[in-house]
Design an enzyme around this catalytic site. Structure first.
Site, PDB file in Angstrom:
ATOM      1  N   TRP A 171      -2.225  -1.087  -7.854  1.00  0.00           N
ATOM      2  CA  TRP A 171      -3.681  -1.278  -7.799  1.00  0.00           C
ATOM      3  C   TRP A 171      -3.903  -2.500  -6.922  1.00  0.00           C
ATOM      4  O   TRP A 171      -3.770  -3.634  -7.366  1.00  0.00           O
ATOM      5  CB  TRP A 171      -4.256  -1.499  -9.193  1.00  0.00           C
ATOM      6  N   PRO A 172      -4.221  -2.306  -5.636  1.00  0.00           N
ATOM      7  CA  PRO A 172      -4.090  -3.357  -4.611  1.00  0.00           C
ATOM      8  C   PRO A 172      -5.177  -4.434  -4.632  1.00  0.00           C
ATOM      9  O   PRO A 172      -6.045  -4.489  -3.756  1.00  0.00           O
ATOM     10  CB  PRO A 172      -4.124  -2.554  -3.311  1.00  0.00           C
ATOM     11  N   CYS A 173      -5.084  -5.342  -5.597  1.00  0.00           N
ATOM     12  CA  CYS A 173      -6.054  -6.442  -5.661  1.00  0.00           C
ATOM     13  C   CYS A 173      -5.907  -7.419  -4.496  1.00  0.00           C
ATOM     14  O   CYS A 173      -6.811  -8.228  -4.256  1.00  0.00           O
ATOM     15  CB  CYS A 173      -5.937  -7.169  -7.000  1.00  0.00           C
ATOM     16  N   HIS A 174      -4.791  -7.335  -3.759  1.00  0.00           N
ATOM     17  CA  HIS A 174      -4.647  -8.215  -2.599  1.00  0.00           C
ATOM     18  C   HIS A 174      -5.643  -7.858  -1.494  1.00  0.00           C
ATOM     19  O   HIS A 174      -5.851  -8.645  -0.573  1.00  0.00           O
ATOM     20  CB  HIS A 174      -3.215  -8.151  -2.048  1.00  0.00           C
ATOM     21  N   ARG A 175      -6.278  -6.690  -1.597  1.00  0.00           N
ATOM     22  CA  ARG A 175      -7.263  -6.269  -0.593  1.00  0.00           C
ATOM     23  C   ARG A 175      -8.673  -6.753  -0.912  1.00  0.00           C
ATOM     24  O   ARG A 175      -9.624  -6.381  -0.222  1.00  0.00           O
ATOM     25  CB  ARG A 175      -7.246  -4.737  -0.470  1.00  0.00           C
TER      26      ARG A 175
END
Length: 212
Positions: A180-184
């Site tokens: 779940w790409p929270c870095h985006r």
């Protein structure tokens, strides 16, 4: 009791212990591994975990029988993470090199981090993603590779435009970063914002995706 008799008794006790205890730490590790394999095969583990090397450091992967439940970074306290997982998901937590979900997750994360994968299809367990935080965290999967959004934009997309701070907290506590790409997710001013794996890792991931 004479010293000789006392020493003989201690010697007998030591021999008895040596007969049932592993001969070395390596034997202990093998015994634990075998017990974990048996427990997993019989569906007795609440959480199986393993550590894998990666271009961004050692990752801790944890799974329940339902799917991948946690991804941890090298900078995190491993024992602390395992204690939290035991508290929230069940006390039967053990290392496993044979868990099929962990094997799939390790392969897909490796492929992503070396630029060979853009999406994930590993099964996940959402037990740690509940309430509004969980809604935010699961919504992160809709952020496409190489694209970014702001915390404010995410709050608006979820129908809670005033919940920017709550969205930030959800990203900071995301149990499945990368999947779940929270870095985006960035600050409104374009700043990186926080990241559980460290801002350097966040910047590296964004640079990798933007260069693809």
């Amino acid at each position: 009791m004479s010293d000789r008799v006392s020493n003989d008794m201690r010697g007998e006790a030591r021999d008895e212990l040596e007969a049932v205890l592993p001969a070395s730490s390596a034997d202990t590790d093998r015994l634990r591994g075998e017990l974990a394999r048996r427990a997993a095969a019989e569906g007795l583990l609440d959480v199986a975990y393993r550590e894998v090397g990666s271009p961004i450091g050692v990752l801790l992967l944890a799974a329940t029988p339902r799917g991948l439940v946690y991804t941890g970074f090298e900078s995190e306290d491993r024992d602390g993470v395992l204690a939290v997982l035991a508290d929230k998901l069940g006390p039967r937590v053990a290392r496993s090199e044979d868990d099929p979900v962990l094997a799939v997750a390790a392969e897909q994360l490796h492929d992503y981090l070396v630029g060979r994968r853009r999406t994930f299809n590993v099964p996940v367990d959402t037990a740690l993603a509940t309430g509004f935080r969980g809604e935010v965290q699961q919504h992160l999967a809709s952020l496409d590779y190489g694209r970014t959004a702001t915390y404010k934009e995410l709050a608006t997309q979820l129908g809670r435009p005033g919940a920017v701070r709550a969205v930030g907290t959800a990203c900071a506590t995301n149990p499945l970063p990368l999947i779940w790409p929270c870095h985006r997710v960035l600050r409104t001013d374009g700043g990186l914002g926080g990241y559980r794996g460290g801002t350097e890792t966040k910047a590296r991931l964004l640079a990798m995706e933007s260069a693809a």
